[in-house]
Design a protein around this motif. Structure first.
Motif, short mmCIF file in Angstrom:
data_model
loop_
_atom_site.label_atom_id
_atom_site.label_comp_id
_atom_site.label_asym_id
_atom_site.label_seq_id
_atom_site.Cartn_x
_atom_site.Cartn_y
_atom_site.Cartn_z
N THR A 185 0.81 -1.22 -0.03
CA THR A 185 0.05 -0.10 0.06
C THR A 185 0.99 1.24 -0.05
O THR A 185 2.18 1.32 0.41
N LEU A 186 0.41 2.30 -0.40
CA LEU A 186 0.93 3.87 -0.22
C LEU A 186 1.34 4.01 1.05
O LEU A 186 2.45 4.57 1.37
N ARG A 204 6.70 11.23 -12.93
CA ARG A 204 6.89 11.61 -11.68
C ARG A 204 5.51 12.02 -11.31
O ARG A 204 5.08 12.01 -10.05
N THR A 205 4.93 12.84 -12.13
CA THR A 205 3.44 13.20 -11.78
C THR A 205 2.44 12.24 -11.43
O THR A 205 1.93 12.49 -10.39
N LYS A 206 2.61 11.09 -11.91
CA LYS A 206 1.58 9.93 -11.75
C LYS A 206 1.92 9.64 -10.14
O LYS A 206 1.03 9.05 -9.50
N ILE A 207 3.13 9.59 -9.73
CA ILE A 207 3.82 9.12 -8.41
C ILE A 207 2.97 10.25 -7.53
O ILE A 207 2.33 9.68 -6.53
N ASN A 208 3.30 11.52 -7.87
CA ASN A 208 2.58 12.34 -6.80
C ASN A 208 1.16 12.49 -6.79
O ASN A 208 0.81 12.58 -5.56
N ARG A 214 -4.55 10.03 -1.59
CA ARG A 214 -4.73 9.20 -0.31
C ARG A 214 -4.57 10.05 0.86
O ARG A 214 -4.31 9.88 2.09
N GLY A 215 -4.23 11.53 0.57
CA GLY A 215 -3.78 12.43 1.55
C GLY A 215 -2.48 12.55 2.09
O GLY A 215 -2.24 12.86 3.39
N LEU A 216 -1.42 11.91 1.15
CA LEU A 216 -0.20 11.56 1.86
C LEU A 216 0.74 12.61 1.27
O LEU A 216 0.67 12.80 -0.11
N GLU A 217 1.74 12.72 1.93
CA GLU A 217 2.88 13.71 1.44
C GLU A 217 4.27 12.86 1.53
O GLU A 217 4.73 12.47 2.61
#
Length: 316
Positions: A185-186, A204-208, A214-217
């Motif tokens: 999971t992320l 890289r934009t797909k990763i961000n 998911r509200g993750l940084e």
């Protein structure tokens, strides 16, 4: 008006009005470039550049249009040479490919091997850069084709040809805790420092976007333009890597383990970009078909003639 003057003009614009760099690239002197540009301005009757003393500081509004026309004229002159070569030297020539490190290192070797076997007299030149640089090289005519995943679609002067889709994997050292999870999971990835591509590279934009959804940084501690650099620092224990799946080879990367992450990220599409105004020699058509077999000569020519970007996404 001479083609040499147009070359001096365009190279000066490409080098942000730096005559020293332009002269170096064109193997001439700064005074020679300055003189020829001034002669061209006198002939046309307008200032192409604004000057502060002897220093060029800005391109004038008519200068912008003149440079755009000069670029087209130089490309057309180059096309004339290519057309002649097509009939006088069918087996020889040059193919310049602008691409990223990942494509050059992992996707292109077998294609290039096949191509050089078929066309031993064609000189191949690989120019590596980020997607924006790649698009610029193709747009300016410095490369025949560009191969990249992002940024090419932002250049309307390029015809885009979708080649294949790919996704990502997570790479970790052996015995890493992530290897014990039944489902990656992320949130689990985000517990560790992350090493991945520079923002301008390889989806890289797909990763961000995935982490943001998911509200993750993500705690990205290191970015690189080179897949092998990412793997090196993962081996050193600096973090977990997010990598293009094509860039992991279990036989070569014996000190690392890969975990499929295609369920966590949207797939990315690698595309070939070709300038709408370029003459495409037959061996370039063949190279493209070797790289993406669904793109035959007829379908590529249809895209070039229609001027429409390819909107059909190939299968993974």
């Amino acid at each position: 008006m001479k083609l040499q003057q147009l070359r001096y003009l365009c190279e000066t614009a490409n080098q942000d009005m730096n005559l020293s760099r332009a002269a170096k690239n064109l193997h001439t002197s700064q005074p020679a470039i300055s003189k020829q540009i001034q002669l061209l301005e006198q002939e046309l009757g307008v200032d192409i550049f604004l000057r502060n003393g002897k220093r060029i500081v800005k391109i004038t509004p008519p200068g912008q249009l003149i440079i755009q026309t000069a670029v087209r004229m130089l490309r057309d002159a180059d096309n004339l040479k290519k057309i002649a070569q097509e009939f006088t030297n069918e087996a020889g020539g040059t193919l310049t490919i602008a691409t990223t490190h990942t494509q050059a290192r992992y996707s292109l070797p077998q294609v290039i091997k096949r191509f050089t076997a078929r066309y031993p007299k064609v000189k191949l030149i690989l120019r590596q850069g980020n997607p924006t640089q790649i698009a610029s090289l193709v747009s300016s005519g410095e490369a025949d084709i560009g191969i990249a995943t992002e940024a090419l679609e932002q250049y309307p002067e390029l015809v885009m040809l979708p080649c294949y889709q790919w996704n990502r994997c997570i790479i970790v050292p052996p015995k890493h805790p992530l290897l014990k999870l039944k489902k990656l999971t992320l949130e689990a990835i985000n517990q560790y420092p992350i090493i991945t591509y520079d923002f301008a590279f390889t989806g890289r934009t797909k990763i961000n976007k995935a982490f943001a959804s998911r509200g993750l940084e993500p705690n990205v501690v290191l970015t690189a333009i080179d897949s092998d650099v990412i793997k090196t620092y993962v081996e050193l224990g600096l973090g977990v890597g997010i990598l293009a799946n094509m860039a992991f080879d279990a036989k070569r990367d014996k000190n690392l383990r890969s975990i499929d992450a295609s369920h966590l990220f949207e797939p990315s599409t690698t595309r070939i970009g070709i300038s709408r105004n370029s003459y495409i020699r037959s061996y370039i058509f063949d190279f493209i078909e070797m790289f993406a077999p669904h793109l035959d000569h007829a379908s590529i020519q249809a895209k070039l003639e229609s001027g429409k970007c390819g909107d059909h996404e190939p299968a993974s």
